[in-house]
Design a protein around this motif. Structure first.
Motif, mmCIF file in Angstrom:
data_model
loop_
_atom_site.group_PDB
_atom_site.id
_atom_site.type_symbol
_atom_site.label_atom_id
_atom_site.label_comp_id
_atom_site.label_asym_id
_atom_site.label_seq_id
_atom_site.Cartn_x
_atom_site.Cartn_y
_atom_site.Cartn_z
ATOM 1 N N ALA A 106 48.020 63.752 14.838
ATOM 2 C CA ALA A 106 47.573 62.434 15.528
ATOM 3 C C ALA A 106 45.861 62.818 15.755
ATOM 4 O O ALA A 106 45.562 61.598 15.936
ATOM 5 C CB ALA A 106 48.133 62.770 17.186
ATOM 6 N N ARG A 107 45.709 63.842 15.726
ATOM 7 C CA ARG A 107 44.198 63.886 15.844
ATOM 8 C C ARG A 107 43.446 63.539 14.804
ATOM 9 O O ARG A 107 42.166 63.351 14.721
ATOM 10 C CB ARG A 107 43.657 65.511 16.145
ATOM 11 N N LYS A 108 44.360 63.682 13.649
ATOM 12 C CA LYS A 108 43.384 63.233 12.196
ATOM 13 C C LYS A 108 43.380 61.565 12.129
ATOM 14 O O LYS A 108 42.399 61.087 11.550
ATOM 15 C CB LYS A 108 44.453 63.627 11.221
ATOM 16 N N GLU A 109 44.134 60.899 13.074
ATOM 17 C CA GLU A 109 44.197 59.504 12.850
ATOM 18 C C GLU A 109 43.160 58.885 13.783
ATOM 19 O O GLU A 109 42.426 58.002 13.351
ATOM 20 C CB GLU A 109 45.833 58.916 13.527
ATOM 21 N N GLU A 110 43.068 59.326 14.963
ATOM 22 C CA GLU A 110 42.104 59.020 15.994
ATOM 23 C C GLU A 110 41.782 60.194 17.064
ATOM 24 O O GLU A 110 42.479 61.016 17.118
ATOM 25 C CB GLU A 110 42.556 57.780 16.715
ATOM 26 N N PHE B 291 35.387 71.012 20.596
ATOM 27 C CA PHE B 291 34.728 70.771 19.479
ATOM 28 C C PHE B 291 35.124 71.531 18.257
ATOM 29 O O PHE B 291 35.010 71.016 17.057
ATOM 30 C CB PHE B 291 33.153 70.651 19.802
ATOM 31 N N MET B 292 34.984 72.859 18.531
ATOM 32 C CA MET B 292 35.073 73.737 17.293
ATOM 33 C C MET B 292 36.230 73.851 16.600
ATOM 34 O O MET B 292 36.620 73.687 15.546
ATOM 35 C CB MET B 292 34.616 75.124 17.425
ATOM 36 N N PHE B 293 37.367 73.473 17.365
ATOM 37 C CA PHE B 293 38.874 73.111 17.020
ATOM 38 C C PHE B 293 38.982 71.971 16.059
ATOM 39 O O PHE B 293 39.342 71.971 14.934
ATOM 40 C CB PHE B 293 39.710 73.109 18.230
ATOM 41 N N ALA B 294 38.202 70.895 16.389
ATOM 42 C CA ALA B 294 38.069 69.663 15.720
ATOM 43 C C ALA B 294 37.309 69.895 14.531
ATOM 44 O O ALA B 294 37.726 69.626 13.359
ATOM 45 C CB ALA B 294 37.338 68.655 16.453
ATOM 46 N N ARG B 295 36.088 70.518 14.532
ATOM 47 C CA ARG B 295 35.559 70.770 13.372
ATOM 48 C C ARG B 295 36.143 71.696 12.134
ATOM 49 O O ARG B 295 35.936 71.207 10.975
ATOM 50 C CB ARG B 295 34.045 71.560 13.646
ATOM 51 N N LYS B 296 36.629 72.925 12.634
ATOM 52 C CA LYS B 296 37.397 73.632 11.852
ATOM 53 C C LYS B 296 38.693 73.224 11.108
ATOM 54 O O LYS B 296 39.235 73.550 10.124
ATOM 55 C CB LYS B 296 37.478 75.162 12.440
ATOM 56 N N GLY B 297 39.021 71.990 12.043
ATOM 57 C CA GLY B 297 40.452 71.372 11.436
ATOM 58 C C GLY B 297 40.311 70.256 10.865
ATOM 59 O O GLY B 297 41.140 69.583 10.538
ATOM 60 N N GLU B 298 38.937 69.898 10.589
ATOM 61 C CA GLU B 298 38.476 68.585 10.079
ATOM 62 C C GLU B 298 39.375 67.508 10.693
ATOM 63 O O GLU B 298 39.783 66.660 10.050
ATOM 64 C CB GLU B 298 38.891 68.589 8.375
ATOM 65 N N LEU B 299 39.074 67.325 12.131
ATOM 66 C CA LEU B 299 39.876 66.556 12.619
ATOM 67 C C LEU B 299 38.911 65.480 13.450
ATOM 68 O O LEU B 299 37.727 65.633 13.481
ATOM 69 C CB LEU B 299 40.567 67.160 13.933
ATOM 70 N N ALA B 300 39.275 64.321 14.204
ATOM 71 C CA ALA B 300 38.296 63.308 14.683
ATOM 72 C C ALA B 300 37.682 64.293 15.832
ATOM 73 O O ALA B 300 38.377 64.865 16.397
ATOM 74 C CB ALA B 300 39.255 62.078 15.332
ATOM 75 N N THR B 301 36.427 63.789 15.902
ATOM 76 C CA THR B 301 35.663 64.412 17.135
ATOM 77 C C THR B 301 35.985 64.139 18.537
ATOM 78 O O THR B 301 36.586 62.841 18.661
ATOM 79 C CB THR B 301 34.147 63.966 17.035
ATOM 80 N N PRO B 302 36.220 64.892 19.352
ATOM 81 C CA PRO B 302 37.054 64.644 20.970
ATOM 82 C C PRO B 302 36.002 63.839 21.561
ATOM 83 O O PRO B 302 34.816 64.097 21.415
ATOM 84 C CB PRO B 302 37.321 66.236 21.150
ATOM 85 N N LYS B 303 36.490 63.108 22.547
ATOM 86 C CA LYS B 303 35.728 62.552 23.653
ATOM 87 C C LYS B 303 35.987 63.483 24.710
ATOM 88 O O LYS B 303 36.978 63.724 25.215
ATOM 89 C CB LYS B 303 36.376 61.168 23.937
ATOM 90 N N ILE B 304 34.749 64.023 25.259
ATOM 91 C CA ILE B 304 34.885 64.987 26.272
ATOM 92 C C ILE B 304 34.734 64.336 27.560
ATOM 93 O O ILE B 304 33.918 63.544 27.808
ATOM 94 C CB ILE B 304 33.856 65.943 26.145
ATOM 95 N N VAL B 305 35.687 64.748 28.848
ATOM 96 C CA VAL B 305 35.483 64.147 30.097
ATOM 97 C C VAL B 305 35.277 65.428 30.674
ATOM 98 O O VAL B 305 36.355 66.445 30.859
ATOM 99 C CB VAL B 305 36.753 63.193 30.679
ATOM 100 N N PRO B 306 34.297 65.708 31.510
ATOM 101 C CA PRO B 306 34.385 67.032 32.472
ATOM 102 C C PRO B 306 34.699 66.841 33.634
ATOM 103 O O PRO B 306 34.363 65.791 34.324
ATOM 104 C CB PRO B 306 32.685 67.339 32.468
ATOM 105 N N PHE B 307 35.388 68.068 34.282
ATOM 106 C CA PHE B 307 35.953 68.025 35.461
ATOM 107 C C PHE B 307 35.239 69.104 36.422
ATOM 108 O O PHE B 307 34.770 70.179 35.872
ATOM 109 C CB PHE B 307 37.547 67.892 35.763
ATOM 110 N N GLU B 308 35.573 69.308 37.698
ATOM 111 C CA GLU B 308 34.924 70.282 38.503
ATOM 112 C C GLU B 308 35.590 71.586 38.361
ATOM 113 O O GLU B 308 35.318 72.815 38.247
ATOM 114 C CB GLU B 308 34.810 70.041 39.891
ATOM 115 N N GLY B 309 36.894 71.518 37.999
ATOM 116 C CA GLY B 309 37.804 72.943 37.751
ATOM 117 C C GLY B 309 39.046 72.634 37.350
ATOM 118 O O GLY B 309 39.572 71.589 36.958
ATOM 119 N N GLY B 310 39.521 73.818 37.071
ATOM 120 C CA GLY B 310 40.947 73.737 36.387
ATOM 121 C C GLY B 310 42.072 72.976 37.007
ATOM 122 O O GLY B 310 42.799 72.375 36.324
#
Length: 314
Positions: free
Chosen positions: A138-142, A160-179
């Protein structure tokens, strides 16, 4: 004159031995960057339960919050290199060092022992993907939207590095304050994927709301034996929330050895091992100065490279 110098040298040696034999001579401070109740704070306190008995002295936590660990590291540099202060060092500190936000470098400290090695886990809402391979496809598609805790740290670097090393689509990052907030928002559908540790989403996993999909580690976790690793998917992405302990680089060898022995015994005790089990880890988290030192070096190199590649460092 030669006779006087010989006496002075002998006195210095005897005096030095006396100091080493007297260690510890006072309360030992363990400095952390986390607030009370955070993962780093709890790990530190669990280590201290038995370590204070091993060392025969009291130990106290000193919380120095701020700057992604910079406040704790800069404070630690002001302490005497006599073993009476210990710094809890994490993957977050590596990021802060790489970003140049602290005066500390790895040359300023020497490794003592590792306390946890908690792999980053990519998690999704249950039922969205049939398998880890389906998730990767699914990450390869979009690009998918990833939730992380803050920016410029282990979470978004992992994504990011999971995407780069897997040659997948660059993720869109949304930060949150905590887990905890991130896990809640993943269930609510605010993000497609969350980068979390096992303990951060334990209740939602038990409830069947969140499903771990890929573990970013070389081997499967004992607490998640059915979850595939990135390595099994052919993606060389290994990232962990690591917590360990260091002392000043100039700490005497015999003092450092005594601290290492005490901490290793403390973390080998059933009290600490029970804590590891409660957060989904096992005894392999604990390691001595050799393993921990090698990991510190490689962790710093990886963090430097990742943050540079992602544009956080020019």
């Amino acid at each position: 004159m030669k006779h006087l110098l010989a006496i002075a040298a002998a006195t210095a040696i005897i005096g030095g031995e006396a100091v080493a034999q007297e260690f510890p001579a006072k309360t030992i401070e363990v400095i952390t960057h986390a607030g009370n109740g955070g993962g780093t704070d709890v790990t530190t306190r669990m280590m201290m339960i038995r370590a204070r008995r091993e060392l025969g002295t009291d130990m106290v936590v000193v919380n120095k919050r701020g700057g992604g660990g910079a406040s704790a590291m800069d404070y630690y540099l002001t302490q005497e290199p006599d073993g009476h202060s210990i710094l809890t060092f994490t993957i977050g500190h590596s990021a802060t060092v790489a970003l140049g936000k602290t005066d500390m470098t790895l040359d300023d400290v020497r490794p003592i022992a590792r306390g946890t090695d908690d792999p980053q886990i990519l998690m999704t809402r249950c039922g969205v993907y049939d398998s880890a391979q389906a998730f990767v496809d699914a990450r390869k598609e979009e690009p998918l939207t990833y939730g992380t805790t803050h920016l410029g740290g282990i979470d978004d670097v992992s994504a990011f590095m999971f995407a780069r090393k897997g040659e997948l689509a660059t993720p869109k990052i949304v930060p949150f304050e905590g887990g905890g907030e991130l896990a809640t928002q993943l269930v609510a559908g605010a993000v497609d994927v969350a980068v979390l540790n096992l303990a951060e989403a334990g209740s939602q996993i038990e409830a069947g709301d969140i499903c771990p999909i890929v573990v970013l580690a070389p081997e499967r976790m004992s607490g998640l034996p059915d979850v595939s690793t990135a390595q099994e998917l052919g993606i060389d992405a290994n990232f962990s929330t690591v917590r360990g302990f260091v002392v000043h680089a100039d700490t005497p060898d015999d003092v450092a050895a005594k601290i290492e022995e005490a901490l290793m015994n403390a973390m080998g005790h059933t009290v600490y091992q029970g804590f590891l089990t409660s957060v989904g880890l096992d005894s392999t988290s604990v390691a001595g100065s050799d393993v921990w030192g090698n990991q510190l070096t490689s962790m710093q190199a990886d963090m430097d490279a990742a943050l540079r590649e992602l544009g956080f460092i020019e």
